[in-house]
Enzyme design. Structure first.
Site, PDB file in Angstrom:
ATOM      1  N   TYR A 623     -11.287  17.184 -24.313  1.00  7.08           N
ATOM      2  CA  TYR A 623     -12.033  16.739 -23.136  1.00  7.08           C
ATOM      3  C   TYR A 623     -12.756  17.931 -22.511  1.00  7.08           C
ATOM      4  O   TYR A 623     -12.251  19.051 -22.527  1.00  7.08           O
ATOM      5  CB  TYR A 623     -11.108  16.202 -22.046  1.00  7.08           C
ATOM      6  CG  TYR A 623     -10.143  15.129 -22.424  1.00  7.08           C
ATOM      7  CD1 TYR A 623     -10.393  13.805 -22.092  1.00  7.08           C
ATOM      8  CD2 TYR A 623      -8.943  15.430 -23.067  1.00  7.08           C
ATOM      9  CE1 TYR A 623      -9.479  12.807 -22.402  1.00  7.08           C
ATOM     10  CE2 TYR A 623      -8.027  14.447 -23.384  1.00  7.08           C
ATOM     11  CZ  TYR A 623      -8.304  13.129 -23.046  1.00  7.08           C
ATOM     12  OH  TYR A 623      -7.408  12.156 -23.349  1.00  7.08           O
ATOM     13  N   HIS A 703     -11.762   8.336 -16.511  1.00  7.70           N
ATOM     14  CA  HIS A 703     -11.303   9.204 -15.431  1.00  7.70           C
ATOM     15  C   HIS A 703     -12.413   9.307 -14.375  1.00  7.70           C
ATOM     16  O   HIS A 703     -12.772  10.390 -13.939  1.00  7.70           O
ATOM     17  CB  HIS A 703     -10.962  10.600 -15.962  1.00  7.70           C
ATOM     18  CG  HIS A 703      -9.804  10.621 -16.909  1.00  7.70           C
ATOM     19  ND1 HIS A 703      -9.563  11.662 -17.784  1.00  7.70           N
ATOM     20  CD2 HIS A 703      -8.796   9.730 -17.122  1.00  7.70           C
ATOM     21  CE1 HIS A 703      -8.475  11.414 -18.489  1.00  7.70           C
ATOM     22  NE2 HIS A 703      -7.993  10.240 -18.114  1.00  7.70           N
ATOM     23  N   ASN A 746      -6.062  15.711 -16.223  1.00  6.18           N
ATOM     24  CA  ASN A 746      -6.148  14.289 -15.891  1.00  6.18           C
ATOM     25  C   ASN A 746      -6.022  14.128 -14.373  1.00  6.18           C
ATOM     26  O   ASN A 746      -5.212  14.784 -13.732  1.00  6.18           O
ATOM     27  CB  ASN A 746      -5.024  13.518 -16.581  1.00  6.18           C
ATOM     28  CG  ASN A 746      -5.073  13.666 -18.076  1.00  6.18           C
ATOM     29  OD1 ASN A 746      -4.914  14.779 -18.585  1.00  6.18           O
ATOM     30  ND2 ASN A 746      -5.267  12.581 -18.791  1.00  6.18           N
TER      31      ASN A 746
END
Length: 769
Positions: A623, A703, A746
């Protein structure tokens, strides 16, 4: 007329669909004078006549509807549940009618007692159908009644879908297409010609009878009379932001209403969706960490919001009940001004400490203290050590996020999914000053200019028309998520003009908008972020891919299932992620961007030309997080479906360059690990070609942050440093939408710490209840 003015004064502010109040009109076909309305959206007229008496058990009613109306219902107490419901529809040249009663959100049953008699002027012609009827024994029913000397609220239900058997009064039918409400002053509906009407004779009309049904409204948006309990705070949304906020507000002694649009999740909250092998222990899909991967393969995925076109959780706990539960304590950069936070938010430590006290993290969730299915973590640790990484316990060192890796950390407790549901929600609902309701959808906040006076819901048990008021100086907190909160704002006349106009063009929702001069122009939905992510798939002979999680719901490995049931230990005590790592990269624009990796056995999909052993596959998801400059936009379409209008992934080419740099580095030491093979992408495709071939929405991580971001100015933010919506007096937002940019990891840890801080600020802000 005075009584009508009193009635209007009693109507809570609830949007123009609620602004109708019954007025006298004469049916030109039969000469009867009714008290009623014509709904402006569907063109259906509703009329009523009562005998001149202080007590009565009957009335005459009228429905005049276009043929597009396949059935019409009238709820005599303003609620579809717990009130007498009269339903009618055309069948050829006749009208079929039935009294019904519902005790829940199910098909209303035929109700014994009331008698419906069709009167002679009823008809079906080429454009309309008209049902004129006598309703005897209709002014009292289980749990409700009509007072002929007072005022009341009627609800109407409209359906464009025909009943299943039009010839049968007991026919089944689908839920209504739309519904609405109107107020009625029963003395105005009393008529001395009532007995003549029963014989089809209009009797002696007044000197100047009115010509047709009308709507009466004030200069502000109004609604029908409702007896509803007011609250100091109404918290909309049972996700992490809403649960923490509701808990802290109720802890402070405030009278709080917490509303969740979905249903229960864990067994403790009333959830019942158990796997076949967990029924004996009363554990749901949302209790058992090891069932996480089945959320995306289940054939009955009721937990996903159906009116948002990305994965969004519509159940208690929101995203924390359906995500992988990765839980990182925030680091100092996550709340820094450089990442868009107001200066006053920089000291997050006291609030993060409160969060950690209530919800500690664990990187060894199995109750026997052991780690399971960790082969992929072992392999990737070898890969990363060759790149200069060090192993740490991640949440012991939250500010170390460069060249580090560690075991995945979760918000599980006692071997089960926990999060804010098992902690904050539990303490909040134990207090008598907090009321929790689920399956309640809030469509808008009710505004009188800049002041919020209540919320509009789909649950008329909260008030005869579903409108819930605030106490004096009361406040509303929106915690409906990055897509849900903007949609409520748009329907409340808050946001960019094009989004409010999209609501305006919707026949149902548009009728509820405040006047255009009261619209509040804020950048709702603009400048949103989401992690772009890329999956790399590998094989290694040491890996147990755990059958790619395919059998864990219906046919798990017996020993593993029994171990979990016996002691909350083993594979099922943890979710699929096993290891995480971070690396900082400097971009050509001078901005530092962070890459995060998540490692898990199995793979969502495999597309390769290389032969491979499916039992040995694992995935590294890379990510790009804090520091990315790509932004997108969230909005709604004509059906009010929440969606990304502009994707936020790799719109800045520097982000793409850094992502590729991260992918090249992760794969640079593959040859140093014996037996490790990358099969996706395989050797027929470069990493550049692989990324170029990605469909950008598939690069999304769900997210989403920043759709109602915090800031110092309404020109580029939606809420101020106290989480209050700009240009409003008492509307606040506490959820992922206020987070101005992506954190390093996250986001759920940052969201929950932010909720702790926002709740404290709201309570400290002067002028509240």
């Amino acid at each position: 007329m005075k009584l009508k003015q009193v009635l209007l004064a009693l109507l809570p502010f609830a949007g123009s669909v609620y602004s109708q109040v019954a007025a006298p009109y004469t049916d030109s076909g039969n000469g009867f004078i009714f008290d009623g309305i014509t709904d402006p959206v569907y063109g259906v007229s509703y009329g009523f006549v009562l005998p001149q008496a202080s007590t009565s058990s009957e009335f005459i009613g009228e429905i005049v509807a276009p043929l597009d109306a396949k059935w019409i219902g009238i709820a005599l107490g303003g609620a579809m549940i717990g009130d007498l419901l009269l339903v009618a529809w055309p069948n050829g040249k006749e009208i079929v009618s039935t009294p019904r009663y519902a005790t829940g959100y199910t098909l209303p049953n035929v109700y014994e007692g009331p008698t419906l008699t069709t009167l002679p002027s009823s008809e079906v012609n080429s454009t309309h159908w008209k049902f004129v009827f006598r309703c005897q024994n209709c002014t009292t029913w289980d749990g409700g009644s009509i007072d002929p000397t007072g005022t009341g609220v009627f609800a109407w239900a409209y359906s464009s879908v025909a009943v299943d058997d039009p010839s049968d009064p007991g026919s089944t039918f689908a839920e209504h297409t739309d519904f609405g409400f109107f107020g009625i002053n029963f003395p105005d509906a009393q008529n001395s010609n009532y007995q003549n009407y029963l014989q089809g004779n209009p009797g002696t009309p007044p000197t100047s009878p009115p010509s047709g049904p009308t709507s009466t409204s004030t200069t502000t948006t109004t609604g029908p009379t409702a007896t509803a309990t007011p609250f100091d705070y109404i918290v909309v949304g049972g996700g992490p932001g809403g649960l923490i906020t509701a808990d802290r507000l109720s802890e402070a002694g405030k009278k709080v209403l917490l509303l969740e649009r979905g249903g229960p999740s864990t067994a403790e909250t009333g959830g019942t969706y158990d796997a076949p092998w967990t029924k004996s222990a009363n554990l749901t899909k949302f209790d058992v960490p090891g069932l996480f991967e089945t959320l995306f393969t289940d054939t009955n995925p009721f937990w996903w919001c159906k009116d948002i076109n990305v994965f969004a959780g519509c159940l208690l706990g929101g995203g924390t009940s359906i995500n992988g539960a990765l839980y990182w304590y925030p680091n100092d950069n996550d709340f820094s001004p450089e990442n868009g936070w107001p200066d006053s938010w920089g000291n997050h430590a006291p609030y993060t400490a409160k969060l950690k006290q209530r919800l500690p993290s664990t990187d060894h969730p199995s109750q026997d203290g052991k780690r399971y299915l960790e082969e992929s973590a072992d392999v990737v640790s070898q890969l990363l050590k060759g790149q200069g990484y060090s192993q740490i316990t991640i949440n012991d060192n939250p500010d170390y996020k460069d060249h580090v890796y560690g075991y995945s950390s979760f918000d599980f407790l006692n071997g089960q999914r926990a999060g804010p549901v098992a902690t904050y929600f539990t303490t909040a609902t134990a207090r008598s000053n907090l009321v929790y309701r689920d399956h309640v959808l809030v469509s808008q906040v009710i505004r009188n200019g800049s002041t919020i006076i209540g919320v509009r819901t789909n649950d008329t048990s909260l008030g005869p028309n579903g409108v819930v008021p605030l106490t004096p100086n009361g406040r509303v907190v929106l915690s409906a998520g990055s897509f849900g909160t903007p949609r409520i704002l748009f329907q409340s006349g808050i946001g960019p003009t094009d989004m409010i106009q999209a609501v305006q063009s919707n026949s149902a929702a548009g009728a509820n908008l405040p006047p255009q001069e009261q619209w509040i122009d804020l950048p709702v939905g603009q400048g949103v972020s989401d992690n772009p992510s890329v999956n790399l798939v590998f094989t290694h002979p040491s890996i147990d891919a755990y059958d790619n999680w395919a059998n864990v719901w219906a046919d798990p490995r017996p020993a593993d299932a029994q171990q979990y049931l016996d002691s909350r230990s083993g594979v099922f005590a943890g979710a699929s992620p096993k290891l995480n790592f971070w690396r900082a990269f400097g971009g050509s624009d001078g901005v530092t961007r962070y890459a995060q990796g998540t490692v898990r056995p199995g793979a969502a999909s495999v597309n390769t030309s290389v032969p491979y052993n499916a039992s040995e596959i694992f995935t590294i998801t890379v990510y790009l997080s804090q520091g990315i400059t790509s932004r997108g936009r969230i909005g709604i379409d004509a059906a009010l479906t929440g969606k990304a209008l502009v994707g936020p992934w790799l719109t800045d080419p520097v982000d793409k360059t850094v992502l590729l740099q991260a992918l090249h580095e992760v794969t640079s030491t593959i040859d140093n690990v014996d037996g490790l093979t990358m099969i996706m992408p395989d050797k027929t495709m470069t990493l550049e070609q692989y990324v170029d071939a990605y469909d950008l929405p598939n690069m999304g991580s769900n997210h989403w942050v920043g759709s109602a971001k915090i800031g110092s100015s309404p020109s580029d933010a939606v809420v101020d440093e106290n989480a209050k919506v700009f240009n409003t007096d008492n509307l606040f937002i506490v959820d992922a939408s206020i987070v101005p940019s992506l954190p390093v990891g996250n986001p759920q840890g940052v969201i929950m710490s932010a909720a702790e801080q926002a709740a404290a600020r709201i309570l400290a802000l002067a002028g509240g209840p």
